[in-house]
Scaffold this active site. Structure first.
Site, mmCIF file in Angstrom:
data_model
loop_
_atom_site.group_PDB
_atom_site.id
_atom_site.type_symbol
_atom_site.label_atom_id
_atom_site.label_comp_id
_atom_site.label_asym_id
_atom_site.label_seq_id
_atom_site.Cartn_x
_atom_site.Cartn_y
_atom_site.Cartn_z
ATOM 1 N N GLU A 51 0.834 -1.207 0.000
ATOM 2 C CA GLU A 51 0.000 0.000 0.000
ATOM 3 C C GLU A 51 0.868 1.256 0.000
ATOM 4 O O GLU A 51 0.414 2.335 -0.373
ATOM 5 C CB GLU A 51 -0.905 -0.025 1.242
ATOM 6 C CG GLU A 51 -1.946 1.072 1.274
ATOM 7 C CD GLU A 51 -3.045 0.792 2.299
ATOM 8 O OE1 GLU A 51 -3.286 -0.387 2.605
ATOM 9 O OE2 GLU A 51 -3.653 1.754 2.784
ATOM 10 N N ARG A 97 -9.357 -4.027 8.430
ATOM 11 C CA ARG A 97 -8.170 -3.494 9.087
ATOM 12 C C ARG A 97 -7.546 -2.383 8.250
ATOM 13 O O ARG A 97 -7.496 -2.481 7.027
ATOM 14 C CB ARG A 97 -7.140 -4.610 9.277
ATOM 15 C CG ARG A 97 -5.819 -4.129 9.837
ATOM 16 C CD ARG A 97 -4.873 -5.260 10.143
ATOM 17 N NE ARG A 97 -4.300 -5.903 8.973
ATOM 18 C CZ ARG A 97 -3.271 -5.418 8.275
ATOM 19 N NH1 ARG A 97 -2.718 -4.271 8.601
ATOM 20 N NH2 ARG A 97 -2.796 -6.074 7.236
#
Lengths: 248, 577, 235
Positions: free
Chosen positions: B254, B385
């Protein structure tokens, strides 16, 4: 989709074990580890190999591919243009079975190294300048695949494991020695127990490192220079005698 | 190999040597307990090593406005408010200290110009919050903890798989299993067990997880009677590699989007501007994953069925400095130079939000003496999450579980060993070697992975889930009929035969939970119930062992105290209201 | 490329260079063709009241210094341990030599720890060579550029590249420090060490090309002495 031949070492002793041929169907971009997995699923469920991440981040799938120590997850089949591929375990360590060797010695060596030791009254959070830490990042990239230990001729061919810690632990010690907040001096350890003088800087460790750490140039040689300054440099010796012993 | 069972005794047995296990070991040892750490791989290879982007902690080094309250809200909102508020509170307040502590053990993070820890932006974090080291933060963390464990002379048993928890009445007495190298059976006797065994991404076909993610811990805990919370909540990381086939599912961190990467469809449209005009590429993972899925479904995918992820505009120097392993990974495995070409990405299984239900402050499960921390435990992340929250989860709750276990063992003696249970497990283990079965464990595993990918994947329906459940139940019967060749000496086929049973337990829990949760929330997307249902928003699902069967029940989501609820401006119910 | 090609080339080149350098230094000829001088010699010595006798005594001594740098050099060590002693022959290819291995812990190899002194002396020699290059651009008191001036300039650049990419220099300049911001002039030393560190990966390349350029420069000056009419652009 074509086939390729893998000649995989099988056995639980390097003397009695033999290469076993497997025909493996090839998909685009396949790596040697994929081929080993295909063999496990379709031809030899008990073929032993270590692997974890399959992304060159954990350093588990070390082997010798056509005689060269490499990570199986990073070695592509198309590199060999259809020629048979020989896959052997690392030769510097005792064999357990097939491609798996007993690398416990490395962990024992690691435990001998004086750990990171900051000043007890160092204020937390630490302030560390980028200039002071950038060298250390290279050493901390190590994924402990032990390919450098495998290829090091001091360990591999001369079996001098009692006299030399090996390249991986030179890298670890370099990372500790150059850490700006570490207070311990490991020059004596390097000179004696770690046996840095055994290295004759022939750089095979640096050649095989999958993380492209310049092991010899940036870790071992700087440490050798520190040992030279402490134990071999006559002017530095006189200097220490005259101005007090501030070791290196 | 020998037929004798080797027995070891410790006050605290820790199963798993990733971030949570090692942090728990350090704390339990500091608490005066004799600690044994067991891991399936070599030390330092645990899944934590693969974490790339960073560790979330509200240090406020880059954005001084950041504080724990904002981190707390981001975590709760990201989890669609079915998180355990107390865990989220502890996590947000304690993460900074856990990060600073790592530096006192020798870790070094990237620096700000004034020498403090640098922080980068990440999905659904309001401020720049992720402490990182390039894109190898997990490696830095595991090596630091590993070195600390070695320095403290804590016993580590490498390449040992524990397959059953042992009980003395209602309390834990140890665990039993086998040594992977030799095939010898081993039994650990202990007053407390900390499960830190990670997740179960390996039950899916396209996954970013290593072979270790087979759900051993959650399945062992379930078999021992612990409650499994929200098993249906499985995270799809929006960006996994799609090409070539051998690396399908491999994680693209990410941090690529955190550093400023854009997502494009085949029409070169930055589609996240439409889906999430505010947070764009840095929306939470569930939202970005769904957007990519929808683009591909609508026929606007890349040549190999993904979206384009583009960082070319960042410039070659910045890419190589901040994303070095991504650069290397694409160049060596896919022949793609990410400084010149876009990556192709598609969602990949990444993380399990569900897991064993634990007490927030101690990590205690519902079984006495059994603790859980890290991915195997549940509650902190709710339905989704946030990136970077798992590394801080490991440290905060690994420490708490280790401390609580060390405290617990002071007041109890060693439980009695149950030889019948050990013998039963060894019979089960030997079945695949000695029995007359005919099934191949690898092929059964592949069938399960295909079924889960198909039926319990990113987009779920009642019919698909029920078909998947039937496949799982059929595979359960076939698993009794597995046969493997060779001896017990380092035999991966034999290991897989046992792993398969763990995988089937947690797969069943996921599917049964997903059938029950008739709404869409966070990572759980039911196309037949596309909206969130406020009634389900008050409930956590629980999978529980009931005789030989699995039962799904519910528990109310714990209500947060007023001073925390006030932070949400009326979005959450006030306890007093 | 077969694994043995590199060591074979190394053996041939090193033996060839050593033989040629020894011959040149001891040939009894002062390799000088005004305003050029061979890098094995130096105009600094023997000018003015002294002349040939002193040159004859000092040149072999001076020529030994850069040779000492090369013999103790970390890069050359790798090359000759592999190529000459086959220890190892190549990576994971086994050893050419049997018997007890002691690495660099015994005499004479333990002396290689004094590499830094060979370096410091070589820096002095390099200054001498630098002055020779300046003189190669001055002919009868005028600015002058001939092919020989350029040859000598290139040679000294390559030699400096080799000298300044040395591992020992990086250590002395600041690589030996653990914490730059904890010492005086740390920022400057970090900059210096960092610059040398960037040069260091090319140490092996400089080692090879500078070895050839020294020999070729000597040959070039001998050619001019023998009457070769070189191109001269500013005379």
């Amino acid at each position: 989709m074509s086939d390729t031949t893998l000649l995989v070492f099988r056995g639980d002793s390097i003397k009695t074990g033999t290469e076993q041929p497997f025909q493996v169907p090839v998909q685009e971009g396949m790596v040697v580890l994929d081929a080993i997995h295909w063999i496990q699923a379709h031809a030899a469920t008990d073929l032993a190999c270590r692997w974890n991440c399959k992304a060159a981040k954990c350093g588990s799938c070390s082997a010798e591919i056509n005689g060269r120590p490499r990570l199986m997850c990073k070695t592509r089949l198309d590199e060999f243009a259809g020629e048979p591929i020989h896959v052997w375990p690392m030769r510097a360590f005792p064999l357990i079975k097939d491609l798996v060797t007993d690398v416990a010695w490395n962990y024992l060596v690691n435990a001998e190294i004086t750990p990171f030791t900051p000043k007890t009254d160092e204020p937390v959070p630490y302030r560390m300048a980028a200039d002071d830490v950038e060298r250390v990042f290279e050493f901390r990239r190590c994924i402990e695949c032990f390919l450098c230990q495998d290829v090091c001729h001091v360990l591999r061919d001369h079996d001098q494991k009692a006299a030399y810690y090996g390249p991986r632990y030179m890298v670890r010690i370099a990372g500790l020695e150059m850490h700006p907040k570490d207070t311990v001096n490991r020059t004596a350890l390097l000179h004696r127990e770690a046996g840095i003088g055994m290295c004759n800087i022939t750089k095979c460790c640096q050649d095989v490192c999958p993380e492209h750490i310049r092991i010899t140039d940036n870790a071992i040689i700087p440490l050798k220079e520190r040992v030279a300054g402490r134990y071999y440099d006559p002017i530095a010796w006189v200097g220490r005698k005259l101005f007090g012993s501030k070791a290196d | 190999m020998s037929d004798a069972t080797q027995t070891y005794t410790h006050d605290v047995l820790i199963i798993g040597a990733g971030g949570a296990g090692l942090r728990a070991a350090i704390e339990a040892a500091a608490g005066g307990a004799s600690v044994g750490v067991v891991c399936k791989s070599l030390l330092g290879k645990a899944h934590t090593v693969m974490a790339e982007g960073g560790i979330a902690a509200a240090l406020g080094n880059v954005d001084p406005q950041d504080n724990w309250q904002v981190h707390f809200q981001d975590t709760m909102r990201g989890g669609a408010l079915i998180n355990n508020w107390r865990m989220a509170e502890l996590h947000a307040t304690e993460s900074p200290d856990r990060v600073y502590e790592l530096e006192t053990w020798g870790a070094i993070f990237d620096r700000t110009p004034d020498g403090r820890i640098l922080q980068r932006p990440f999905g659904a974090h309001t401020y720049r919050r992720l402490c990182h080291v390039g894109d190898r933060t997990g490696l830095e963390m595991i090596r630091t903890l590993q070195d600390r464990v070695v320095a403290l002379r804590i016993a580590v048993y490498m390449e040992v798989t524990l397959t059953r928890l042992l009980k003395d009445g209602d309390r834990i007495a140890g665990a039993t299993g086998y040594n992977r190298q030799t095939g010898d059976f081993v039994t650990f006797r202990s007053k407390a067990v900390v499960l830190a065994s990670g997740g179960w991404g390996r039950i899916y076909k396209v996954t970013s997880n290593s072979w270790e993610g087979t759900g051993d811990g959650v399945a062992m805990g379930f078999e021992a009677g612990a409650e499994v919370l929200d098993p249906e909540m499985v995270q799809f990381h929006p960006t996994g590699m799609v090409w070539p086939p051998g690396v399908k599912g491999l994680l693209v961190t990410e941090a690529v989007r955190g550093e400023g990467g854009y997502l494009f469809n085949s029409e070169h449209k930055r589609f996240m501007l439409d889906y999430e005009p505010e947070k764009k590429e840095l929306a939470s993972r569930d939202k970005v994953a769904r957007a990519i899925y929808k683009e591909v479904q609508a026929g606007r995918g890349s040549p190999h069925g993904g979206a384009f992820l583009d960082v070319i505009h960042l410039g070659s120097d910045r890419i190589k400095k901040k994303l070095p392993s991504m650069y290397d990974q694409f160049l060596s495995l896919a022949d793609v130079d990410i400084t010149r070409e876009a990556m192709e990405v598609y969602p990949t299984i990444h993380y399990a939000m569900g897991g064993l239900r634990v007490e927030p402050d101690t990590g205690a499960t519902t079984v006495r003496g059994l603790y859980a921390a890290g991915e195997v435990a549940a509650g902190l992340h709710g339905a989704n999450r946030l990136g970077g929250n798992s590394l801080s989860d490991l440290l905060v709750f690994g420490r708490r579980a280790g401390a609580a276990a060390a405290q617990f063992v002071k007041s109890v003696s060693l439980g009695a060993l149950d030889p019948a249970s050990v013998a039963d497990e060894q019979r089960l283990l030997l079945g695949s070697l000695e029995g007359a079965g005919s099934e191949n464990p690898y092929l059964l595993q592949q069938e399960l992975q295909a079924a889960m990918q198909e039926g319990a994947g990113i987009a779920r329906t009642d019919a698909g889930l029920r078909t998947c459940l039937q496949t799982i139940l059929a595979l359960k019967r076939r698993a009794d009929n597995v046969h493997v060749a060779g001896s017990r000496l380092y035999n991966p086929g034999w290991h897989t035969a046992r792993d398969l049973r763990f995988m089937l337990v947690i797969s069943e829990a996921i599917v049964r939970g997903a059938i029950e949760r008739r709404e869409s929330r966070g990572a759980h997307w039911r196309t037949d119930f596309p909206n969130a249902d406020p009634n389900f928003g008050k409930l956590n699902l629980i999978a529980l062992k009931d005789g030989d069967a699995m039962r799904i029940t519910t528990r109310p989501v714990p209500e947060m105290p007023d001073e925390l609820a006030d932070l949400f401006n009326g979005e959450v119910r006030q306890k007093s209201a | 490329m077969a694994w043995w090609i590199e060591p074979a080339l190394t053996v041939v080149s090193y033996v060839g260079f050593f033989a040629y350098a020894t011959w040149s230094v001891f040939s009894g000829t002062y390799v000088f063709a005004d305003p050029y001088v061979s890098p094995f010699f130096s105009t600094w010595i023997g000018f003015g009241t002294f002349k040939l006798p002193v040159i004859g005594l000092l040149v072999p001594f001076l020529a030994v210094i850069p040779l000492g740098l090369r013999v103790t050099c970390y890069y050359y060590r790798k090359e000759y341990y592999r190529a000459f002693f086959r220890d190892p022959t190549a990576c994971a290819r086994g050893e050419g030599v049997r018997g007890r291995y002691t690495g660099e812990t015994r005499f004479p190899l333990v002396l290689w720890n004094l590499h830094r002194y060979a370096l410091l002396l070589t820096i002095v020699v390099t200054v001498f060579l630098g002055v020779d290059v300046v003189r190669a651009f001055i002919y009868h008191g005028h600015f002058f550029v001939g092919l020989g001036s350029v040859v000598m300039l290139v040679n000294v650049i390559l030699l400096s590249g080799y000298t300044f990419s040395c591992h020992s220099l990086r250590h002395l300049a600041g690589g030996g420090l653990d914490c730059y911001s904890c010492v005086k002039a740390g920022k400057a030393r970090h900059r210096l060490a960092d610059a040398l560190n960037r040069l260091n990966p090319r140490h092996g390349w400089f080692a090879w090309v500078s070895m050839f350029s020294v020999g070729l420069t000597d040959i070039y000056v001998r050619l001019v002495m023998a009457g070769f009419h070189e191109p001269r652009w500013i005379a």
